[in-house]
Design an enzyme around this catalytic site. Structure first.
Site, mmCIF file in Angstrom:
data_model
loop_
_atom_site.group_PDB
_atom_site.id
_atom_site.type_symbol
_atom_site.label_atom_id
_atom_site.label_comp_id
_atom_site.label_asym_id
_atom_site.label_seq_id
_atom_site.Cartn_x
_atom_site.Cartn_y
_atom_site.Cartn_z
ATOM 1 C CD GLU A 16 -2.974 -0.880 -0.076
ATOM 2 O OE1 GLU A 16 -3.075 0.231 -0.616
ATOM 3 O OE2 GLU A 16 -3.577 -1.890 -0.495
ATOM 4 C CE1 TYR B 95 -7.343 2.600 -1.036
ATOM 5 C CE2 TYR B 95 -4.985 2.972 -0.683
ATOM 6 C CZ TYR B 95 -6.020 2.254 -1.250
ATOM 7 O OH TYR B 95 -5.728 1.158 -2.019
ATOM 8 C CG ASP C 121 -8.497 3.533 -4.843
ATOM 9 O OD1 ASP C 121 -9.699 3.437 -5.195
ATOM 10 O OD2 ASP C 121 -7.609 2.757 -5.240
#
Ligand code: SF4
Length: 376
Positions: A61, A144, A162
């Protein structure tokens, strides 16, 4: 809340605001079709998909913030190979980590990643936080990324939002509230959370991101292959390319970097970038930044050039351009051999043997220069 087409506004308004039957059916269709598509037709292959190890999810991520999956993939594999555990990353020296990150840009991500690896190793005994709040409190992690880790690693009920998710939701529900305004953000987050498939939040989050990345793409979306087409508002109203909406236009600043590759015998001058600017902590050559493109003859009149007290002629080698999100970096590279390596103007750096340049972390534009000119 704004919807594109007045004819459909009442239904959609009810759908989000009051959960009326028509709106609920529209939402239920979305979630059901999405999950079904994920299990039967979603063939997007990425090594971190279905991963449960929070370290690997976190790493993927962080790499994927502002980076496309295909571009981030080799970096992810290199990091996992070099540092298979968070403890190994925490123990690494900064320069090695920056070298692997080299080319990904947004180097504060790398800096925060290292700080977080060390914090978890030293302060949390190597144990990744297991709550959304605990994850969100880590350096370099926003809502997020926290939602992604919480749902992928622990199955917690947090919807990710996102760019892909904004696009799919804006088109399917026909929402034209700007995605970069506070009201629009809240609307999309609330809606995403309401739609979340609770028995398997990880599958839901993965599915919507994959659908946005492979089917409901920004350009040329494949509506004919989309499981949501039957009830997609943008498709039915022929407004696909109008959504989602952003209020602000991105302002891109142009910068002019004039790099002098100073050579002395088999060494070159390399200095570290510091301060609050791009490429913080990476290395570069002697830099003269100008507010517009300048010729070599103008460059020699600048105070930074005069401070070098050199008489030799500058040789222009190459012009390179690097596009960052908010800046266009236009670089001119010059080469010059100097006789006095101890001139006062040279501070904050060191003379490095050409054969050792490979061990140093540089921004992409300098790596391109070194590769094109056979230094690597
Ligand atoms: S039908 Fe087209 S616009 Fe609508 S969600 Fe699917 S791909 Fe996106």
């Amino acid at each position: 809340m704004q919807f594109l087409n007045k004819k459909i506004q009442p239904n959609l308004g009810l759908c989000i605001l009051r959960g009326m039957e028509a709106g609920k059916a529209h939402q239920t269709f979305f979630t059901k079709q999405l999950i079904n598509w994920h299990h039967t037709a979603n063939d997007r292959q990425l090594p971190w998909k279905a991963e449960k190890n929070p370290y690997k999810i976190w790493l993927s991520e962080i790499i994927l913030q502002q980076t496309r999956a295909q571009q981030g993939l080799p970096y992810y594999l290199n990091f996992i190979k070099a540092y298979p555990t968070i403890g190994k990353m925490a123990a690494a020296n900064d320069e090695d980590v920056y070298r692997i990150w080299q080319g990904l840009g947004y180097y504060n991500r790398c800096r925060n990643m290292l700080a977080t690896a060390r914090y978890i190793t030293d302060e949390l005994k190597g144990k990744f936080p297991q709550t959304y709040e605990g994850i969100l409190a880590l350096k370099g992690i926003g809502p997020y990324t926290a939602a992604a880790i919480a749902s992928f690693a622990y199955g917690l009920l947090h919807a990710v939002v996102d760019g892909n998710v904004y696009r799919v939701l804006a088109r399917y529900f026909g929402i034209d509230s700007p995605t970069d305004g506070a009201a629009g953000k809240k609307l999309f987050h609330d809606l995403a959370q309401e739609l979340l498939y609770q028995p398997d939040s990880a599958a839901h989050n993965q599915a919507i991101m994959d659908l946005g990345a492979t089917v409901c793409t920004p350009q040329k979306p494949q509506c004919d292959a989309c499981p949501l087409q039957k009830q997609c508002v943008a498709y039915r109203q022929d407004m696909v390319m109008l959504l989602p909406v952003r209020a602000k236009k991105l302002k891109i600043k142009e910068r002019h970097f004039n790099y002098l590759l100073l050579k002395h015998k088999d060494k070159v001058w390399v200095q570290k970038r510091s301060g609050k600017d791009i490429w913080h902590n990476l290395h570069e050559f002697y830099l003269i930044e100008t507010d517009k493109a300048v010729a070599a003859s103008d460059l020699t009149t600048t105070p930074q050039y005069k401070a070098l007290k050199i008489k030799q002629k500058l040789t222009h080698i190459i012009s390179l351009k690097q596009q960052l999100t908010h800046q266009t970096i236009l670089s001119q590279f010059y080469e010059i051999s100097i006789t006095n390596p101890h001139t006062e103007a040279l501070t904050g750096g060191k003379w490095v043997a050409i054969k050792d340049l490979k061990k140093i972390a540089f921004p992409k534009t300098i790596v391109s220069f070194l590769e094109k000119n056979f230094y690597f």
